[in-house]
Write an enzyme that holds these catalytic residues in place. Structure first.
Site, mmCIF file in Angstrom:
data_model
loop_
_atom_site.group_PDB
_atom_site.id
_atom_site.type_symbol
_atom_site.label_atom_id
_atom_site.label_comp_id
_atom_site.label_asym_id
_atom_site.label_seq_id
_atom_site.Cartn_x
_atom_site.Cartn_y
_atom_site.Cartn_z
ATOM 1 C CE LYS A 215 24.379 26.990 -20.703
ATOM 2 N NZ LYS A 215 23.946 26.986 -20.224
ATOM 3 C CG HIS B 97 23.941 27.770 -29.695
ATOM 4 N ND1 HIS B 97 24.139 29.114 -29.245
ATOM 5 C CD2 HIS B 97 23.852 27.529 -28.522
ATOM 6 C CE1 HIS B 97 23.817 28.939 -28.103
ATOM 7 N NE2 HIS B 97 22.261 28.077 -27.786
ATOM 8 C CB SER C 296 29.298 29.016 -18.905
ATOM 9 O OG SER C 296 27.673 29.347 -18.239
HETATM 10 S S1 PPS Z 1 22.392 28.707 -23.421
HETATM 11 O O1 PPS Z 1 22.299 27.050 -22.665
HETATM 12 O O2 PPS Z 1 23.578 28.354 -24.547
HETATM 13 O O3 PPS Z 1 21.415 29.360 -24.313
HETATM 14 O O4 PPS Z 1 22.924 29.308 -22.615
HETATM 15 P P1 PPS Z 1 23.513 31.207 -22.110
HETATM 16 O O5 PPS Z 1 21.494 31.552 -22.066
HETATM 17 O O6 PPS Z 1 23.592 31.565 -23.949
HETATM 18 O O7 PPS Z 1 24.243 30.980 -21.304
HETATM 19 C C1 PPS Z 1 23.750 30.670 -19.673
HETATM 20 C C2 PPS Z 1 24.593 31.661 -19.212
HETATM 21 O O8 PPS Z 1 24.427 33.812 -18.721
HETATM 22 C C3 PPS Z 1 23.801 33.616 -18.198
HETATM 23 N N1 PPS Z 1 22.979 34.421 -17.523
HETATM 24 C C4 PPS Z 1 22.910 35.848 -17.442
HETATM 25 N N2 PPS Z 1 24.264 36.111 -16.200
HETATM 26 C C5 PPS Z 1 23.780 37.117 -15.961
HETATM 27 N N3 PPS Z 1 22.628 38.500 -16.332
HETATM 28 C C6 PPS Z 1 21.429 37.491 -17.334
HETATM 29 N N4 PPS Z 1 20.226 38.165 -16.628
HETATM 30 C C7 PPS Z 1 21.319 36.501 -17.524
HETATM 31 N N5 PPS Z 1 20.781 35.447 -17.828
HETATM 32 C C8 PPS Z 1 21.273 34.097 -18.230
HETATM 33 C C9 PPS Z 1 23.642 31.889 -17.281
HETATM 34 O O9 PPS Z 1 24.047 32.792 -15.553
HETATM 35 C C10 PPS Z 1 24.689 31.226 -17.459
HETATM 36 O O10 PPS Z 1 26.125 31.308 -16.953
HETATM 37 P P2 PPS Z 1 26.388 31.198 -16.143
HETATM 38 O O11 PPS Z 1 27.754 31.810 -15.761
HETATM 39 O O12 PPS Z 1 26.857 29.609 -15.645
HETATM 40 O O13 PPS Z 1 25.779 31.549 -14.498
#
Ligand code: PPS
Length: 293
Positions: A38, A103, A133
């Protein structure tokens, strides 16, 4: 799921895969995108895939179908979890350059990485927003051990015993490894949020792929939160495949500072003490407030 089958803490990882993953053959031109869950993994992967667009012929697939998630099963049928093959088994037949998501902590990664020295991009996010998150994601996952209430999740996150293990251990280990290693790039979610164009440039330079100004702008436009949320190739909630069986909202808020809607004043004070103690002497800092640029 039987917690004894899980690798450490309640991490969503199957112990049965770890010996095979440790022995995987790595290629020098592999690119790993690694994070504590996340933290912006999908965001970073999407940018990397666009930079490598010319090298890739699988562009019809969603990012979740195209990019192998090293320690994850090939499917979400938890009833068959003992026999499901791992996504790592797909690596051999992939053409180069392979982009791989993980991860895992460093000691669980393929040993061959030390010899082949592939490029590794590590993306980290401030722990308060990461925790929020992860809490929202984990509580909606069916069948996985859950901590339904935020106060419980918060306690476990601080102790490193939550569904995703210790944030401090994960981030600090990779931080120490990334410094002074030209094959490792350490990114921060908050910097990507503040200056997406700068982040895409940094990643393309690291991958030794120069981009025209037009390509750079296109990648930036395609990589905003709203663009990725409305794209079925990057948002599993819109994907008609296996992944939409997970009822979590993947693109939830994508903000810096949402933690303020969850942390109580007391939780925030105790977390600040822990954070200061754990990061002391590391030179690693995070931003917890949204940028007003
Ligand atoms: S995972 O399941 O571990 O692979 O998730 P991961 O991709 O690492 O993290 C998901 C969070 O990243 C946010 N996210 C973004 N934020 C801003 N801009 C962009 N382009 C973007 N893409 C993914 C996503 O909304 C999750 O955060 P939260 O705070 O839950 O919304």
């Amino acid at each position: 799921m039987d917690p004894n089958k899980l690798g450490y803490a309640h991490e969503i990882i199957l112990k049965q895969y770890l010996p095979d993953i440790a022995n995987l053959e790595i290629r020098h031109d592999d690119v790993f995108v690694i994070s504590y869950p996340k933290s912006g993994t999908t965001w970073t992967l999407h940018i990397v895939c666009q930079i490598f667009k010319e090298d890739r012929n699988n562009t019809d697939k969603s990012i979740f179908e195209e990019i192998p998630y090293l320690e994850f099963p090939q499917g979400h049928d938890l009833a068959a979890i003992d026999t499901i093959p791992g996504q790592y088994e797909l690596l051999d037949i992939m053409s180069s350059p392979r982009v791989i998501k993980s991860h895992l902590k460093p000691h669980n990664l393929p040993r061959d990485m030390k010899v082949k020295a592939p490029k590794v991009i590590y993306v980290a996010r401030n722990p308060k927003d990461t925790a929020v998150s992860a809490y929202n994601f984990c509580k909606l996952l069916p069948g996985f051990p859950t901590l339904e209430e935020w106060p419980d999740f918060f306690e476990h996150f601080c102790k490193g015993t939550g569904p995703r293990g210790s944030w401090f251990e994960h981030v600090l280990t990779y931080w120490k490894q990334s410094r002074n290693d030209p094959n490792k790039l350490f990114l921060k979610f908050e910097d990507m949020k503040k200056d997406l164009k700068g982040a895409v440039s940094t990643i393309s330079e690291f991958l030794e792929r120069s981009l025209s100004e037009a390509s750079l702008d296109l990648i930036v436009n395609n990589s905003t939160f709203s663009a990725m949320r409305s794209n079925p190739k990057t948002n599993p909630d819109l994907n008609p495949g296996e992944l939409n069986k997970i009822p979590a909202q993947f693109f939830r808020k994508g903000k810096v500072g949402d933690w303020k809607n969850y942390f109580t004043v007391a939780q925030n004070e105790s977390f600040d003490v822990l954070y200061t103690e754990k990061l002391r002497g590391s030179d690693l800092t995070f931003e917890f407030e949204p940028s007003h640029l």
